[in-house]
Scaffold this motif. Structure first.
Motif, mmCIF file in Angstrom:
data_model
loop_
_atom_site.group_PDB
_atom_site.id
_atom_site.type_symbol
_atom_site.label_atom_id
_atom_site.label_comp_id
_atom_site.label_asym_id
_atom_site.label_seq_id
_atom_site.Cartn_x
_atom_site.Cartn_y
_atom_site.Cartn_z
ATOM 1 N N ASN A 1 0.820 -1.213 0.000
ATOM 2 C CA ASN A 1 0.000 0.000 0.000
ATOM 3 C C ASN A 1 0.854 1.263 0.000
ATOM 4 O O ASN A 1 0.493 2.270 -0.616
ATOM 5 C CB ASN A 1 -0.954 0.001 1.199
ATOM 6 C CG ASN A 1 -2.125 -0.937 0.993
ATOM 7 O OD1 ASN A 1 -2.710 -0.996 -0.081
ATOM 8 N ND2 ASN A 1 -2.463 -1.699 2.024
ATOM 9 N N MET B 1 -2.891 5.113 -4.811
ATOM 10 C CA MET B 1 -3.700 5.252 -3.598
ATOM 11 C C MET B 1 -3.459 6.649 -3.039
ATOM 12 O O MET B 1 -2.325 7.127 -3.033
ATOM 13 C CB MET B 1 -3.345 4.179 -2.559
ATOM 14 C CG MET B 1 -4.028 4.352 -1.211
ATOM 15 S SD MET B 1 -3.506 3.119 0.030
ATOM 16 C CE MET B 1 -4.550 1.746 -0.437
ATOM 17 N N PHE C 1 -6.605 0.341 6.587
ATOM 18 C CA PHE C 1 -6.647 1.513 5.711
ATOM 19 C C PHE C 1 -6.889 2.843 6.443
ATOM 20 O O PHE C 1 -7.876 3.522 6.193
ATOM 21 C CB PHE C 1 -7.717 1.317 4.640
ATOM 22 C CG PHE C 1 -7.505 0.090 3.805
ATOM 23 C CD1 PHE C 1 -6.390 -0.016 2.990
ATOM 24 C CD2 PHE C 1 -8.408 -0.951 3.833
ATOM 25 C CE1 PHE C 1 -6.183 -1.154 2.210
ATOM 26 C CE2 PHE C 1 -8.215 -2.082 3.061
ATOM 27 C CZ PHE C 1 -7.094 -2.184 2.250
ATOM 28 N N TYR D 1 -5.858 -0.731 -4.173
ATOM 29 C CA TYR D 1 -5.452 -0.963 -2.791
ATOM 30 C C TYR D 1 -5.081 -2.431 -2.620
ATOM 31 O O TYR D 1 -5.458 -3.294 -3.425
ATOM 32 C CB TYR D 1 -6.577 -0.586 -1.822
ATOM 33 C CG TYR D 1 -7.862 -1.374 -1.995
ATOM 34 C CD1 TYR D 1 -8.160 -2.451 -1.174
ATOM 35 C CD2 TYR D 1 -8.786 -1.028 -2.985
ATOM 36 C CE1 TYR D 1 -9.341 -3.174 -1.335
ATOM 37 C CE2 TYR D 1 -9.968 -1.734 -3.151
ATOM 38 C CZ TYR D 1 -10.238 -2.811 -2.315
ATOM 39 O OH TYR D 1 -11.405 -3.526 -2.477
#
Length: 697
Positions: free
Chosen positions: A498, A507, A527, A538
């Motif tokens: 991520n 992202m 998250f 993601y």
């Protein structure tokens, strides 16, 4: 709020979190208490009758077969280590088996994860058909992880008081396993410790004991307990990877505490049921007397107790039963006691773990207590460093011996035409001790390597002993097949997927514009700070990347039918495949697979859009698995969990295939095992199977 989820993922409690009313009766309800008790009895009776109706269905006539088959599965057994130790003479039984039959590598699944591969082993189907892609899946409505292997279904309550239908669990693996097809065709079949058999399928004229994905009594995949006087008040509670830390206070060498068990489904708010526990310390003899619900045992420092029975009272009508055992870690200068995860009691499990349902109880009656927890070995406690390597290994080998006894017992007392047994110690020990055979691992310890550097080899020797014992019990009409679901690699560094997505613009974090990006990173899971309205992709789980799709994800931004979708996949794949480790200048990722290229079938809705396959020594970081976005992309793996395979490339993470007979030449994959077994017994191979039958000579 910080969430602590043990990585078995193992997120939700299967035992509770149902919105039932409290067990106490209001005055009005007390008037009808007798009638309610009668209705409860009738409801239970009706459920019992329903169960007996199923068990009394007509069974297919047993077929007499001329040849038998025994299949042994050893999770994570690696072909390179096996070949090395065969050559060195450490595995004489395997060496003889390979010399007269077959030894070759067995192709695995993408990804090469245990639940994915064992589901394919059982069904002969790719994940797009059996529906298991990882230990977890994400909920596109809220982007949060959910357990992928089974789904809890709450009980149905009449007047919110008594069960019309009890809680149950739905096995999420789709497809019919080959041993079910055999049993339905009249082939007597016995299956032991099979992954993804919770709840287990019914085998007419057969027996099955479930394995991986059976939870503990708390509804997790192995919550351990650490009781100690060395804990401060600020250290107590849930540990990061699945433990309960409980502070002890000694008064006249006596410590009184509680064991926090399953969630009470009868109490609103989901409080857990606790039972009292006492430790009486004798420092002169370095021993502790353990007292629990009328059971007592005095255990010396450094030793394991016998199995204790745990009874958690839900109501006057319901009690939950488990078994666990203690290890006295130290008596001086601090008192520290370890309690294993509380397993389902084989005699009275709250959910079926065997078929027929009383099969597990019969095994305990014959052989004594045994672990029912699917994740059988206490990896989480060693990873948290609450136990040491010796405590871990003592338990591993005792558990392995007990599970081997189950198999030998069945072969001696009630042999079947087809017997399947799966062992997981080869996997667990490799996960935890690989650092001691890899001097380049950041947790390599020369002193520990002198003591425990042969631990993986010892596990393979146990595997060799089991194979030798089984061969002694075989007659000339029996074929032995030995498989593993994948191989193994050292895991030196984690990859924060991520974080890579953020730094490459796929992202977005809230407040990212105009602020220092470093200040927005977080170690929190699930998250944190993600701006979903501007996020294109993601990552969650072990190497999965999902596109934030319109019509699928709640805040989807990309249309799957647009050119933007394919372009996005190409950009992410190319970027990841060309990423270089800043410390070594070498590539981290071998390949990024598109979900549509590797999965096909009617279960692909839960599949990732992209599946990362890492090179040896790398894996998805712990934080990425649960959606965290920490600072830094490549990080040292400083955990004792030091070997892995879950997000490796299947091309260099193959399993093993051993057979007492010669097999037709060519590549063989784990997808081929199910159709090969059916062909062996002259059973028609279902059209939905993706594998091919291998000829035995």
């Amino acid at each position: 709020m910080r969430y602590h989820v043990n990585l078995r993922l193992f997120v939700a409690s299967l035992m509770g979190r149902f919105k039932g009313k409290g067990s106490s009766l209001t005055p009005a309800k007390k008037i009808f208490s007798k009638k309610i008790r009668s209705l409860i009895f009738l409801a239970g009776l009706s459920l019992g009758l329903a169960a007996s109706t199923v068990s009394c269905q007509k069974k297919p006539a047993l077929r007499q077969v001329k040849q038998k088959l025994i299949i042994l599965g050893f999770d994570g057994a690696d072909p390179h280590l096996l070949e090395q130790w065969i050559t060195a003479g450490h595995l004489p039984n395997i060496q003889k088996l390979a010399a007269r039959g077959t030894f070759q590598q067995l192709g695995t699944t993408t990804p090469p994860e245990s639940p994915v591969a064992w589901a394919t082993f059982a069904t002969g189907m790719n994940p797009g058909k059996h529906g298991i892609f990882d230990f977890i899946k994400r909920n596109p409505e809220n982007y949060l992880p959910e357990i992928a292997l089974a789904t809890p279904v709450p009980p149905r309550l009449f007047l919110g008081i008594f069960p019309v239908r009890g809680p149950r669990v739905v096995n999420n693996r789709q497809g019919v396993p080959f041993y079910k097809t055999l049993a339905d065709s009249g082939i007597k079949t016995t299956v032991l410790r099979m992954p993804l058999e919770f709840p287990p399928v019914e085998l007419p004229n057969g027996k099955i004991l479930g394995g991986l994905n059976i939870p503990d009594l708390r509804g997790t995949w192995g919550t351990f307990f650490y009781f100690s006087t060395d804990l401060t008040r600020w250290e107590t509670g849930s540990s990061e990877y699945g433990g309960k830390l409980v502070r002890l206070e000694l008064k006249d060498n006596l410590a009184e505490t509680q064991v926090e068990g399953p969630i009470n489904p009868a109490v609103k708010g989901g409080s857990r049921i606790s039972i009292p526990l006492k430790f009486e310390l004798d420092r002169e003899k370095n021993q502790v007397k353990i007292s629990l619900q009328g059971q007592e045992e005095t255990v010396a420092e450094g030793h394991w107790s016998r199995w204790f029975q745990f009874t958690f009272k839900v109501s006057s009508f319901l009690k939950l039963h488990g078994v666990g055992r203690f290890n006295i870690l130290q008596t001086f200068p601090e008192l520290s006691v370890y309690l294993s995860p509380i397993n389902f009691d084989p005699r009275q499990p709250p959910y079926p773990i065997s078929s027929p349902p009383n099969y597990a109880a019969h095994l305990q009656e014959a052989l004594g207590p045994f672990k029912t927890l699917g994740w059988a070995h206490d990896t989480w406690a060693l990873n948290e460093e609450r136990i040491d390597e010796k405590v871990f290994l003592d338990d591993v080998f005792e558990t392995l011996d007990k599970h081997a006894q189950l198999l030998v017992h069945e072969l001696k007392t009630d042999p079947a035409a087809c017997t399947v047994a799966v062992f997981t110690a080869t996997d667990s020990v490799s996960h935890m001790l690989y650092r001691l055979i890899d001097p380049e691992h950041p947790r390599y310890d020369a002193r520990l390597a002198e003591q425990f550097g042969d631990s993986i080899l010892r596990t393979y020797r146990k595997m060799d002993e089991i194979i030798g014992t089984i061969q002694e019990l075989m007659d000339s009409s029996t074929t032995l097949l030995v498989v593993s679901d994948h191989g193994f690699h050292s895991w030196r560094k984690g990859f924060n997927t991520n974080t890579w997505l953020v730094e490459n613009g796929f992202m977005k974090l809230k407040g990212q514009e105009g602020q220092n990006l470093e200040s927005l990173y977080s170690e929190e899971s699930f998250f944190p700070n993600v701006d979903w309205e501007r996020t294109q992709a993601y990552s969650l789980g072990l190497g999965q990347i999902y596109v934030n799709l319109k019509g699928r994800e709640k805040h989807g931004q990309i249309y799957q039918t647009s050119s933007d979708y394919d372009t996005l996949l190409e950009r992410i794949s190319a970027g990841l495949e060309h990423f270089l480790d800043p410390d070594t200048g070498k590539r981290v990722i071998e390949k990024v697979y598109r979900g549509k290229d590797i999965f096909h079938g009617d279960q692909t809705r839960d599949a990732a859009d992209l599946q990362i396959a890492f090179r040896p020594n790398y894996r998805t970081s712990w934080q990425t698995t649960l959606g965290a976005v920490p600072a830094g992309i490549v990080v040292a793996n400083m955990k004792k969990w030091s070997g892995d395979h879950c997000a490796s490339d299947p091309a260099d993470t193959k399993g093993i295939l051993l057979c007492s007979r010669r097999l037709s030449a060519g590549d063989i994959t784990i997808t081929d095992i199910a159709p090969t077994v059916l062909r062996y017994f002259d059973i028609t191979i279902p059209g939905q199977m993706d594998g091919k039958a291998v000829e035995m000579k």
